[in-house]
Each structure stands twice: as structure tokens, then as C-alpha cells.
Design a protein around this motif. Structure first.
Motif, mmCIF file in Angstrom:
data_model
loop_
_atom_site.group_PDB
_atom_site.id
_atom_site.type_symbol
_atom_site.label_atom_id
_atom_site.label_comp_id
_atom_site.label_asym_id
_atom_site.label_seq_id
_atom_site.Cartn_x
_atom_site.Cartn_y
_atom_site.Cartn_z
ATOM 1 N N ALA A 178 0.820 -1.221 0.000
ATOM 2 C CA ALA A 178 0.000 0.000 0.000
ATOM 3 C C ALA A 178 0.852 1.268 0.000
ATOM 4 N N ALA A 179 1.883 1.316 0.867
ATOM 5 C CA ALA A 179 2.725 2.510 0.956
ATOM 6 C C ALA A 179 3.504 2.724 -0.336
ATOM 7 N N GLU A 180 3.987 1.642 -0.931
ATOM 8 C CA GLU A 180 4.748 1.755 -2.183
ATOM 9 C C GLU A 180 3.852 2.215 -3.329
ATOM 10 N N LEU A 181 2.632 1.700 -3.366
ATOM 11 C CA LEU A 181 1.698 2.119 -4.410
ATOM 12 C C LEU A 181 1.354 3.592 -4.262
ATOM 13 N N ASP A 182 1.178 4.046 -3.017
ATOM 14 C CA ASP A 182 0.932 5.475 -2.775
ATOM 15 C C ASP A 182 2.074 6.323 -3.323
ATOM 16 N N ALA A 183 3.307 5.870 -3.123
ATOM 17 C CA ALA A 183 4.478 6.624 -3.570
ATOM 18 C C ALA A 183 4.498 6.755 -5.090
ATOM 19 N N VAL A 184 4.177 5.667 -5.779
ATOM 20 C CA VAL A 184 4.179 5.694 -7.247
ATOM 21 C C VAL A 184 3.039 6.566 -7.773
ATOM 22 N N LEU A 185 1.852 6.408 -7.200
ATOM 23 C CA LEU A 185 0.708 7.198 -7.656
ATOM 24 C C LEU A 185 0.925 8.690 -7.406
ATOM 25 N N ALA A 186 1.537 9.029 -6.272
ATOM 26 C CA ALA A 186 1.830 10.433 -5.987
ATOM 27 C C ALA A 186 2.815 11.002 -7.009
ATOM 28 N N HIS A 187 3.777 10.194 -7.407
ATOM 29 C CA HIS A 187 4.727 10.609 -8.453
ATOM 30 C C HIS A 187 3.992 10.926 -9.755
ATOM 31 N N GLU A 188 3.079 10.053 -10.158
ATOM 32 C CA GLU A 188 2.348 10.276 -11.419
ATOM 33 C C GLU A 188 1.405 11.464 -11.307
ATOM 34 N N LEU A 189 0.781 11.647 -10.157
ATOM 35 C CA LEU A 189 -0.082 12.819 -9.955
ATOM 36 C C LEU A 189 0.716 14.116 -10.024
ATOM 37 N N ALA A 190 1.965 14.062 -9.566
ATOM 38 C CA ALA A 190 2.822 15.252 -9.646
ATOM 39 C C ALA A 190 3.065 15.640 -11.099
ATOM 40 N N HIS A 191 3.207 14.636 -11.976
ATOM 41 C CA HIS A 191 3.355 14.938 -13.408
ATOM 42 C C HIS A 191 2.134 15.678 -13.938
ATOM 43 N N LEU A 192 0.952 15.270 -13.508
ATOM 44 C CA LEU A 192 -0.274 15.923 -13.958
ATOM 45 C C LEU A 192 -0.391 17.336 -13.374
ATOM 46 N N LYS A 193 -0.058 17.471 -12.115
ATOM 47 C CA LYS A 193 -0.159 18.785 -11.474
ATOM 48 C C LYS A 193 0.813 19.777 -12.106
ATOM 49 N N ASN A 194 2.015 19.331 -12.398
ATOM 50 C CA ASN A 194 3.023 20.215 -12.985
ATOM 51 C C ASN A 194 2.752 20.530 -14.449
ATOM 52 N N ARG A 195 1.818 19.802 -15.061
ATOM 53 C CA ARG A 195 1.434 19.945 -16.464
ATOM 54 C C ARG A 195 2.505 19.435 -17.427
ATOM 55 N N ASP A 196 3.593 18.861 -16.893
ATOM 56 C CA ASP A 196 4.592 18.306 -17.800
ATOM 57 C C ASP A 196 4.040 17.076 -18.518
ATOM 58 N N ALA A 197 3.042 16.407 -17.917
ATOM 59 C CA ALA A 197 2.412 15.267 -18.587
ATOM 60 C C ALA A 197 1.694 15.726 -19.853
ATOM 61 N N ALA A 198 1.049 16.901 -19.799
ATOM 62 C CA ALA A 198 0.362 17.416 -20.979
ATOM 63 C C ALA A 198 1.355 17.760 -22.084
ATOM 64 N N VAL A 199 2.455 18.403 -21.708
ATOM 65 C CA VAL A 199 3.465 18.781 -22.702
ATOM 66 C C VAL A 199 4.084 17.540 -23.329
ATOM 67 N N MET A 200 4.417 16.543 -22.509
ATOM 68 C CA MET A 200 5.046 15.333 -23.033
ATOM 69 C C MET A 200 4.068 14.527 -23.894
ATOM 70 N N THR A 201 2.806 14.497 -23.498
ATOM 71 C CA THR A 201 1.804 13.787 -24.302
ATOM 72 C C THR A 201 1.690 14.422 -25.682
ATOM 73 N N LEU A 202 1.584 15.743 -25.718
ATOM 74 C CA LEU A 202 1.475 16.456 -26.994
ATOM 75 C C LEU A 202 2.761 16.320 -27.804
ATOM 76 N N ALA A 203 3.892 16.409 -27.123
ATOM 77 C CA ALA A 203 5.182 16.344 -27.817
ATOM 78 C C ALA A 203 5.469 14.961 -28.380
ATOM 79 N N SER A 204 4.738 13.943 -27.942
ATOM 80 C CA SER A 204 4.977 12.591 -28.448
ATOM 81 C C SER A 204 4.399 12.384 -29.840
ATOM 82 N N PHE A 205 3.513 13.282 -30.286
ATOM 83 C CA PHE A 205 2.799 13.050 -31.542
ATOM 84 C C PHE A 205 3.701 13.154 -32.766
ATOM 85 N N LEU A 206 4.408 14.265 -32.923
ATOM 86 C CA LEU A 206 5.210 14.469 -34.124
ATOM 87 C C LEU A 206 6.325 13.432 -34.285
#
Length: 361
Positions: free
Chosen positions: A142-170
């Protein structure tokens, strides 16, 4: 809080993508001019204002379509299915709780059908999605899963996930990884869609083709124009994609450090995330393949868009490690993860700092 360095890298990467799409939008508007001019005159807009509004609308549509399409492609590549409202409530409740801790909108959750332990986050027009694998859910407590999910949520909060998703297209398009519209349209609709696209191409071509389009001479001129467009457009997109690749590689490295720190601070347990990275990276690097083949895979420049967005860069299919595609020079190594050893060292340093200042935010 997002560092200035990460913000700068996000801005430059996004700027390259927007610039490429702006050029395409301007071409569309120029080709549509014979049909747009009467409309502009009819509503009393000046040419400058009308062209600016039309280009902006076209640019926004292009970016929105690419962001949505890139998200669908990445989910499909990972064989990830978005969970329904009543599926795996313990997992969705966990994500909801952590999202509240990080003050980020609750994303959808998808599960990839693979035993390989990994995760990643993609963003979309309306909301983000966190993907975790069956292997990750079975491996972590449970604690390890929380750590991983928090890491991925940080990508969404920082908006770098949006930039990387869009940048993957070209880069994926240039590497021939995307068949535009292909797998996301019902089979019976595809002839109509592609026929409609050809009709639009004919209408646009009529603005600069001398002969009527639907005559032998007009069709020949249109075919030549399309061929030239494909060749020249491919060269231009290749140059732009190379720039996006270069910028994305730099962004990929920095975003992982920032998400590691933000996620670890949210859970208050950097050592747990460090332990997860160490264990999963160790499992992923077991030498099951010939080292010479591994070296060839590294140097071949194989496109690795999904792998570069994951918690660890081995992606969701270790059977592809060491595989090559004949060294195709058009393939591009899109993203570069930072060293897992360096990530672990930074997290353990952060853990030590928190131990010395237990009441620090």
C-alpha cells in the motif's frame, strides 16, 4: 512548486510543437482564402483580424486533436483499459485521496494488462489519466503504491504530462508509429473518412490548380501537388520533430526529478519511492539478453515514446528489450530518462533532510 528550469524546458518544448502547428494552420488558412474572403466581407471583419481569428481557431483545433490522439495511442500501446465507475474501487479511492493531498484534479485510472511493473501519466483535453500495470499492483504494498501514484499525480499537477503527451505526436508520426485515425475509427467508417479527406484536398487544391479539379488534367495536377506536399512536408516535419526530440529529452530528465520530489513530499516518505525505484529497476535490468544485442538496441535510435514517459524506461514489454528494427535511420530515440541511481540518491538525500527537520512542509 515547479522549478524555473522545468518551466523553461516545458515552455521551449511546447513552443516547438506550437510553431510546427502554426505553420500548418497558416497553410490551411491560405488555401481556404477563396472561400473565407466572402465570409469575412459579409460580416464586416478586416482581413487582418479575420485571418488572425481563423488561424487561432485552426491552431487550437490541431493541438486539441493531436493531444487527444496522442493520449489514445499511448493508452493503446500500453494495452491499458480505463476503469469504469465500479471497477477496482480501492484503487480509484486511493488515487482520489492522493489527488486531494496534491491539490490536483482527480484523473481517470487505467490498468495495463501486463506483468511488467510500471506506470505513467498522460494528459488530455479535459483531464489526465494515470496508467498502472497489473504487475505493479501485484508487486507493491500500500505505501509503495501510494508513492508511485503520488509521483504520477505530480506529473499531472506540474502539467509536464500534458506537454510530453502532446510532444509525443510528431516524433511518433515521423517514426511511422501512428496511422492517423487508423485504429480509433470503426472499420466501416474508414472509407468515408479517407474519401472525405481526399474531397477536402481536392477543394483546397482548386484554389491553386489551373484546370478544373475533376478533369484528367486537374486530377494530374492535384496528384503532383499532393506528392510535392508529402515530400516537402515530410522534410519540414522531420526537422521540427528533431527539435522536439532534442527538447523533450532534456525535459524528460528534469521532470522525473521534480515529480520524484513532489510525490515524495506529498506522502512524506521519500525512502519508500527510492526503494520502489531500486527494486523495479533491478528487476528490469536482469541480463536475460546478450549484452551485444542490448548495446545495439541502445545505439540504433529506436523510437521509444511510451517508455520515455514511464516511471522506469523499460516500458510495458520487456520482451522488446534488445530488439532492433534493422537500424532504420528514420527512427528516433525520443526520450532520455535520468539515471535511476541518481534519482534514488536524491530521494534518500531528501529523506535524510526530512528526518532532520520533521516538521518541515
Amino acid at each position: 512548486m515547479v522549478s524555473r528550469k522545468l518551466l523553461g524546458q516545458m515552455a521551449t518544448t511546447l513552443g516547438a510543437v506550437v510553431l510546427a502547428n502554426l505553420v500548418l494552420a497558416l497553410v490551411f488558412v491560405a488555401l481556404l482564402e477563396p472561400w473565407l474572403v466572402p465570409v469575412f466581407d459579409g460580416i464586416g471583419l478586416s482581413r487582418g483580424v479575420a485571418y488572425a481569428l481563423t488561424t487561432t481557431l485552426c491552431l487550437g483545433c490541431l493541438l486539441a486533436v493531436q493531444l487527444r490522439y496522442a493520449r489514445l495511442e499511448l493508452l493503446a500501446e500500453a494495452d491499458a483499459a480505463v476503469l469504469g465507475p465500479d471497477e477496482r474501487p480501492e484503487l480509484t479511492d486511493r488515487v482520489t485521496r492522493l489527488a486531494a493531498q496534491l491539490d490536483v484534479a482527480v484523473p481517470t485510472v487505467a490498468v495495463a494488462d501486463t506483468d511488467v511493473a510500471n506506470s505513467f501519466a498522460v494528459d488530455g483535453v479535459r483531464s489526465g489519466t494515470i496508467v498502472v500495470s497489473e504487475g505493479l499492483l501485484e508487486t507493491l504494498d500500500a505505501a509503495e503504491l501510494d508513492a508511485v501514484l503520488a509521483h504520477e499525480l505530480a506529473h499531472l499537477k506540474n502539467r509536464d504530462a500534458a506537454v510530453m503527451t502532446l510532444a509525443s505526436f510528431l516524433p511518433a508520426l515521423i517514426a511511422d508509429e501512428h496511422v492517423v485515425f487508423g485504429d480509433h475509427l470503426p472499420q466501416w467508417t474508414r472509407p468515408y473518412v479517407y474519401g472525405g479527406l481526399l474531397l477536402v484536398a481536392a477543394l483546397l487544391g482548386s484554389s491553386f490548380i489551373e484546370a478544373p479539379v475533376f478533369t484528367p488534367s486537374g486530377l494530374l495536377q492535384l496528384a503532383v501537388a499532393l506528392a510535392v506536399t508529402v515530400v516537402v512536408g515530410g522534410i519540414v516535419l522531420g526537422v521540427v520533430a528533431t527539435v522536439v526530440v532534442f527538447l523533450s529529452r532534456s525535459l524528460s530528465r528534469q521532470r522525473e526529478f521534480v515529480a520524484d520530489r513532489a510525490g515524495a513530499l506529498a506522502t512524506g516518505d521519500p525512502a519508500t519511492l527510492a526503494g520502489v525505484l531500486e527494486r523495479l529497476d533491478g528487476e528490469a535490468t536482469v541480463p536475460t539478453n546478450d549484452a551485444r544485442v542490448e548495446d545495439g538496441a541502445t545505439s540504433s535510435g529506436h523510437y521509444r515514446g511510451l517508455e520515455g514517459m514511464c516511471l522506469l524506461p523499460h516500458g510495458f514489454d520487456r520482451s522488446r528489450e534488445g530488439a532492433t528494427d534493422g537500424g532504420d535511420p528514420l527512427q528516433v530515440d525520443t526520450y532520455a530518462h535520468p539515471s535511476t541511481t541518481e534519482r534514488i540518491a536524491r530521494l534518500r538525500k531528501l529523506a535524510a533532510e526530512l528526518e532532520r527537520t520533521p516538521y518541515a512542509g
